[in-house]
Design a protein around this motif. Structure first.
Motif, PDB file in Angstrom:
ATOM      1  N   TRP A 209      35.581  39.094  48.571  1.00  0.00           N
ATOM      2  CA  TRP A 209      34.730  38.446  49.569  1.00  0.00           C
ATOM      3  C   TRP A 209      35.287  37.087  49.996  1.00  0.00           C
TER       4      TRP A 209
ATOM      5  N   TYR B 114      33.882  30.811  42.442  1.00  0.00           N
ATOM      6  CA  TYR B 114      34.831  31.835  42.012  1.00  0.00           C
ATOM      7  C   TYR B 114      35.501  31.416  40.705  1.00  0.00           C
TER       8      TYR B 114
ATOM      9  N   LEU C 127      33.814  41.343  42.968  1.00  0.00           N
ATOM     10  CA  LEU C 127      32.889  40.916  44.011  1.00  0.00           C
ATOM     11  C   LEU C 127      33.357  39.658  44.741  1.00  0.00           C
TER      12      LEU C 127
END
Length: 486
Positions: free
Chosen positions: A303, A288, A299
């Motif tokens: 998540w 990330y 996205l």
């Protein structure tokens, strides 16, 4: 008549490429400003000014009393010193810099050398296209695509700085050109030239000296094959490399008892050794932390339950944040155990806490690597992910372009085996080798990855042309595709 028309079109297309390069250089000229330089860039400029003015290669503050050094790689700074000497003839007093900050007029002048590198890069891309694509008309058209995109995502971001990434990207492209010629002619002159250009790359990025240990014999094997031909190729390439780097290595051995190109490798290894200590949660979070903006926000964030707020002090992602206020306070107060970011712990926290000198940092880092080799190997995945996003794009459409180009680059060595065409390997082997090295032995700062942008776009062009050619053969068997790889 048709052939005459095609020749005229090809000539017109070649002229269009020349005009495009000139237009790109005009854009790049207007991107140059008097903005100040970063730490590494300032060291480069000081080294060049000291060399041009006092004949001493040193990154110390500009003075007639400076002592020789080897902190920065020499090629970019020797060339800048030569440029400054020439510029000083036209503008006497230009070199009268005694400290920092540099004057605005001086900054604008020195940055203009980047236009020379940009022109060399664009020309190298054009030549590469002519070597790997047929017919020439298509090669010119594909060169236009590559030059425009490279200027947008690489040159325009590098031309206003004095780091070495623009030069490295240029040398990598020209190394591809020389390797393509060597693989086709298999003459000792081109093999020797390949070694020389790779030596120039090592004098631009000292990492090249380590990559050469694997790459030089590999290039000799691919170009020369097995048996006697391999040894002849290996000797020619190695000799070209050695005659290029040896004078500088001998200088550093005599002056400092160090057979190295530049100082600072220990810093990078120590920083990376701290990254190797990340937990499994941090291992996942790194994907990330090092993803482009829209990929994070749209996205990965939803998540993984993360947001950019987690980069702050005490946040879940603070380990990946380079300049935290709380880290600066901890360093000033000598609370080295409270430093959160991996970078600051490796760059300043551990050396200050343990009192490590510059020469001792490399040995300490290597001990850490040997202690947990599997952890060091696994950490190469998120660090490689960090380097994968060399375009430094934020929006989805550019993220997709970055992903396609870098996947094509990384896949090119494998495609050379599948397709049995050495051109895939010649344009990609050096950038891919550097990518692997940075992934497993550095913290892979995003700017380390930007020199791979030009080669990645060549590989993407090759992939698209190869796919179109295969599709054409499937639709019309026996018919030569209109655009193909040579």
């Amino acid at each position: 008549m048709a052939s005459t028309h095609l020749r005229r079109l090809t000539t017109f297309a070649a002229a269009a490429v020349v005009l495009l390069i000139l237009w790109m250089l005009i854009q790049d000229f207007h991107a140059i400003s008097a903005s100040s330089l970063g730490g590494d860039a300032s060291q480069n400029v000081r080294s060049s000014v000291n060399l041009a003015k006092y004949g001493v290669y040193s990154n110390q503050m500009i003075s007639p009393d400076v002592t020789p050094g080897f902190r920065r790689e020499p090629l970019p700074n020797f060339l800048l010193a030569f440029y400054l000497r020439m510029a000083d003839l036209w503008s006497p007093g230009l070199l009268d810099q005694t400290g920092q900050p540099f004057t605005e007029a001086f900054l604008v002048v020195i940055k203009q050398i980047n236009l020379v590198w940009a022109a060399a890069l664009f020309t190298g891309l054009w030549l590469t296209s002519q070597l790997v694509f047929a017919p020439l008309l298509a090669a010119h058209g594909l060169a236009v695509f590559q030059i425009v995109v490279v200027n947008r995502f690489f040159v325009l971001k590098a031309v206003d700085r004095m780091n070495t990434e623009l030069i490295a990207g240029t040398v990598l492209v020209w190394l591809g050109v020389v390797l393509l010629m060597a693989s086709r002619s298999r003459t000792w002159q081109w093999l020797l030239g390949s070694g020389v250009v790779f030596g120039l790359m090592a004098l631009t990025k000292a990492t090249g000296a380590y990559v050469a240990l694997i790459l030089l014999p590999l290039m000799a094997l691919v170009i020369g094959g097995l048996g006697k031909r391999f040894w002849l190729s290996f000797v020619a390439i190695s000799f070209g490399f050695l005659i290029t780097v040896s004078p500088w290595l001998v200088r550093n051995q005599v002056e400092f008892s160090k057979l190295v190109i530049a100082q600072g490798g220990g810093d990078v290894l120590l920083i990376r050794s701290v990254f190797n200590q990340m937990s499994w949660q941090q291992f996942g979070d790194a994907f990330y932390a090092y993803a482009p903006r829209d990929l994070r926000h749209d996205l990965l964030g939803p998540w993984m339950g993360l947001s950019d707020d987690d980069f702050s002090c005490g946040g879940r992602l603070s380990f990946f944040t380079r300049d935290l206020d709380c880290d600066q306070e901890a360093l000033e107060e000598k609370r080295y155990g409270d430093v959160q970011s991996f970078y600051q712990r490796g760059k300043r926290g551990i050396p200050r806490e343990l009192g490590l000198k510059s020469d001792e940092q490399k040995d300490f880092a290597l001990q850490q690597f040997r202690r947990e080799p599997l952890q060091a190997l696994m950490t190469g995945l998120p660090i490689g992910w960090r380097g994968f996003w060399g375009f430094r794009a934020r929006e989805w459409k550019y993220i997709a372009l970055n992903a396609a180009a870098y996947l094509a680059l990384l896949a090119a060595p494998l495609l050379s085996l599948i397709e049995r065409k050495s051109s895939w390997l010649m344009v990609s082997i050096a950038p891919v080798s550097f990518f692997i090295f940075y992934s497993f032995l550095s913290h892979f700062l995003p700017r380390y990855s930007t020199p791979f942008i030009p080669a990645s776009l060549v590989c993407l062009s090759m992939l698209l042309v190869d796919f179109a050619a295969k599709l054409s053969r499937h639709i019309a068997p026996g018919r030569l595709p209109s655009v193909r790889l040579t």
